[in-house]
Design a protein around this motif. Sequence first.
Motif, PDB file in Angstrom:
ATOM      1  N   MET A 151       0.767  -1.312   0.030  1.00 31.73           N
ATOM      2  CA  MET A 151       0.026   0.017   0.063  1.00 31.73           C
ATOM      3  C   MET A 151       0.787   1.232  -0.083  1.00 31.73           C
ATOM      4  SD  MET A 151      -3.196  -0.639   0.090  1.00 31.73           S
ATOM      5  CE  MET A 151      -4.161   0.487   0.546  1.00 31.73           C
ATOM      6  N   VAL A 152       0.723   2.179  -0.871  1.00 35.33           N
ATOM      7  CA  VAL A 152       1.322   3.542  -0.944  1.00 35.33           C
ATOM      8  C   VAL A 152       0.184   4.622  -1.363  1.00 35.33           C
ATOM      9  CG1 VAL A 152       2.795   4.730  -2.393  1.00 35.33           C
ATOM     10  CG2 VAL A 152       3.355   2.453  -2.158  1.00 35.33           C
ATOM     11  N   ASP A 153       0.231   5.378  -0.356  1.00 33.42           N
ATOM     12  CA  ASP A 153      -0.599   6.640  -0.316  1.00 33.42           C
ATOM     13  C   ASP A 153       0.095   7.748  -0.534  1.00 33.42           C
ATOM     14  OD1 ASP A 153      -2.780   8.155   0.136  1.00 33.42           O
ATOM     15  OD2 ASP A 153      -2.801   8.171   2.311  1.00 33.42           O
ATOM     16  N   VAL A 154      -0.105   8.427  -1.704  1.00 30.41           N
ATOM     17  CA  VAL A 154       0.400   9.738  -2.117  1.00 30.41           C
ATOM     18  C   VAL A 154      -0.463  10.725  -1.540  1.00 30.41           C
ATOM     19  CG1 VAL A 154       1.423  11.190  -3.804  1.00 30.41           C
ATOM     20  CG2 VAL A 154       1.596   8.766  -4.159  1.00 30.41           C
ATOM     21  N   ASP A 155       0.323  11.650  -0.835  1.00 33.52           N
ATOM     22  CA  ASP A 155      -0.546  12.765  -0.064  1.00 33.52           C
ATOM     23  C   ASP A 155      -1.163  13.729  -1.176  1.00 33.52           C
ATOM     24  OD1 ASP A 155      -1.579  14.022   2.067  1.00 33.52           O
ATOM     25  OD2 ASP A 155       0.464  14.654   2.428  1.00 33.52           O
ATOM     26  N   THR A 156      -2.278  14.229  -1.068  1.00 35.76           N
ATOM     27  CA  THR A 156      -2.784  14.903  -2.089  1.00 35.76           C
ATOM     28  C   THR A 156      -2.165  16.324  -2.413  1.00 35.76           C
ATOM     29  OG1 THR A 156      -4.087  16.221  -0.323  1.00 35.76           O
ATOM     30  CG2 THR A 156      -5.267  14.509  -1.244  1.00 35.76           C
ATOM     31  N   ASP A 157      -1.114  16.880  -1.684  1.00 37.46           N
ATOM     32  CA  ASP A 157      -0.253  17.800  -1.945  1.00 37.46           C
ATOM     33  C   ASP A 157       0.962  17.393  -2.866  1.00 37.46           C
ATOM     34  OD1 ASP A 157       1.179  16.846  -0.314  1.00 37.46           O
ATOM     35  OD2 ASP A 157       1.082  18.829   0.901  1.00 37.46           O
ATOM     36  N   ASP A 158       1.127  15.975  -3.156  1.00 37.91           N
ATOM     37  CA  ASP A 158       2.116  15.452  -3.924  1.00 37.91           C
ATOM     38  C   ASP A 158       3.528  15.596  -3.266  1.00 37.91           C
ATOM     39  OD1 ASP A 158       0.407  13.995  -5.832  1.00 37.91           O
ATOM     40  OD2 ASP A 158       0.634  15.654  -6.982  1.00 37.91           O
ATOM     41  N   THR A 159       3.718  15.951  -1.858  1.00 35.89           N
ATOM     42  CA  THR A 159       4.964  16.183  -1.463  1.00 35.89           C
ATOM     43  C   THR A 159       5.072  15.215  -0.424  1.00 35.89           C
ATOM     44  OG1 THR A 159       3.929  17.393   0.479  1.00 35.89           O
ATOM     45  CG2 THR A 159       4.481  18.725  -1.352  1.00 35.89           C
ATOM     46  N   SER A 160       4.394  14.099  -0.121  1.00 30.02           N
ATOM     47  CA  SER A 160       4.786  12.926   0.652  1.00 30.02           C
ATOM     48  C   SER A 160       4.023  11.786   0.374  1.00 30.02           C
ATOM     49  CB  SER A 160       4.548  13.525   2.164  1.00 30.02           C
ATOM     50  OG  SER A 160       3.050  13.657   2.527  1.00 30.02           O
ATOM     51  N   VAL A 161       4.649  10.780   0.802  1.00 33.26           N
ATOM     52  CA  VAL A 161       4.177   9.311   0.271  1.00 33.26           C
ATOM     53  C   VAL A 161       4.228   8.716   1.753  1.00 33.26           C
ATOM     54  CG1 VAL A 161       4.469   7.281  -0.801  1.00 33.26           C
ATOM     55  CG2 VAL A 161       4.848   9.535  -1.784  1.00 33.26           C
ATOM     56  N   LYS A 162       3.076   7.781   2.181  1.00 37.74           N
ATOM     57  CA  LYS A 162       2.671   7.148   3.240  1.00 37.74           C
ATOM     58  C   LYS A 162       3.013   5.451   2.597  1.00 37.74           C
ATOM     59  CE  LYS A 162      -0.140   9.971   5.617  1.00 37.74           C
ATOM     60  NZ  LYS A 162      -1.518  10.344   6.108  1.00 37.74           N
ATOM     61  N   ILE A 163       3.760   4.707   3.415  1.00 32.91           N
ATOM     62  CA  ILE A 163       3.860   3.428   3.127  1.00 32.91           C
ATOM     63  C   ILE A 163       3.812   2.679   4.400  1.00 32.91           C
ATOM     64  CG2 ILE A 163       5.411   3.511   0.995  1.00 32.91           C
ATOM     65  CD1 ILE A 163       7.761   2.867   2.935  1.00 32.91           C
TER      66      ILE A 163
END
Length: 182
Positions: free
Chosen positions: A81-93
């Motif tokens: 699972m990879v969640d790209v933040d809506t502002d495209d500045t961070s990614v949660k794994i």
Amino acid sequence: MCSSDLSVRSTQERAVYVPLDFVGVAWGPHNPTGQAGIFINADYKDRDHVVSHELAHVVSLGWFANLPAWLTEGIGTYFEMVDVDTDDTSVKIGIPRSDRGDVLRERLLITVPELFACRESRCMDGTFYAASWAVFTLLLNEHYDGLARYVERLNEMRFDSPRGEWDGEPSALPADEAARER
């Protein structure tokens, strides 16, 4: 590292080569071709997570030797699972899929000895994957140095040695003294 990525059209085609219990399969570079790869069916509805999970296996199989099943699946499940933040500045794994979270909330997990003993597909169910994710996540986030030492010791084992040679039990001795005691 080169890789072979194979995809078939449907679950029925995949079932000829891979048990239906598994959506995808990964293999490391330790085979006659020297290439790692993944095998999935193209029509699977959750294909992106399967590809991420199997690619995590390809990478871990290329870097690490002798990983037990719980650690292999813990790594794969952590990175699926990879969640790209809506502002495209961070990614949660490392966020569990909702079905994995449901397993953790609703069922009694298997014990750690049961988790560590699982080496065959018959015990690799949803509970196994959820527990593998939970243990790997805990070790990665709270006991990183211990996890790194564990993986280092696994890598020190000869690739062709039997998996049962070292049971993974932690030693109170420093690593160099524990090795002499064996």
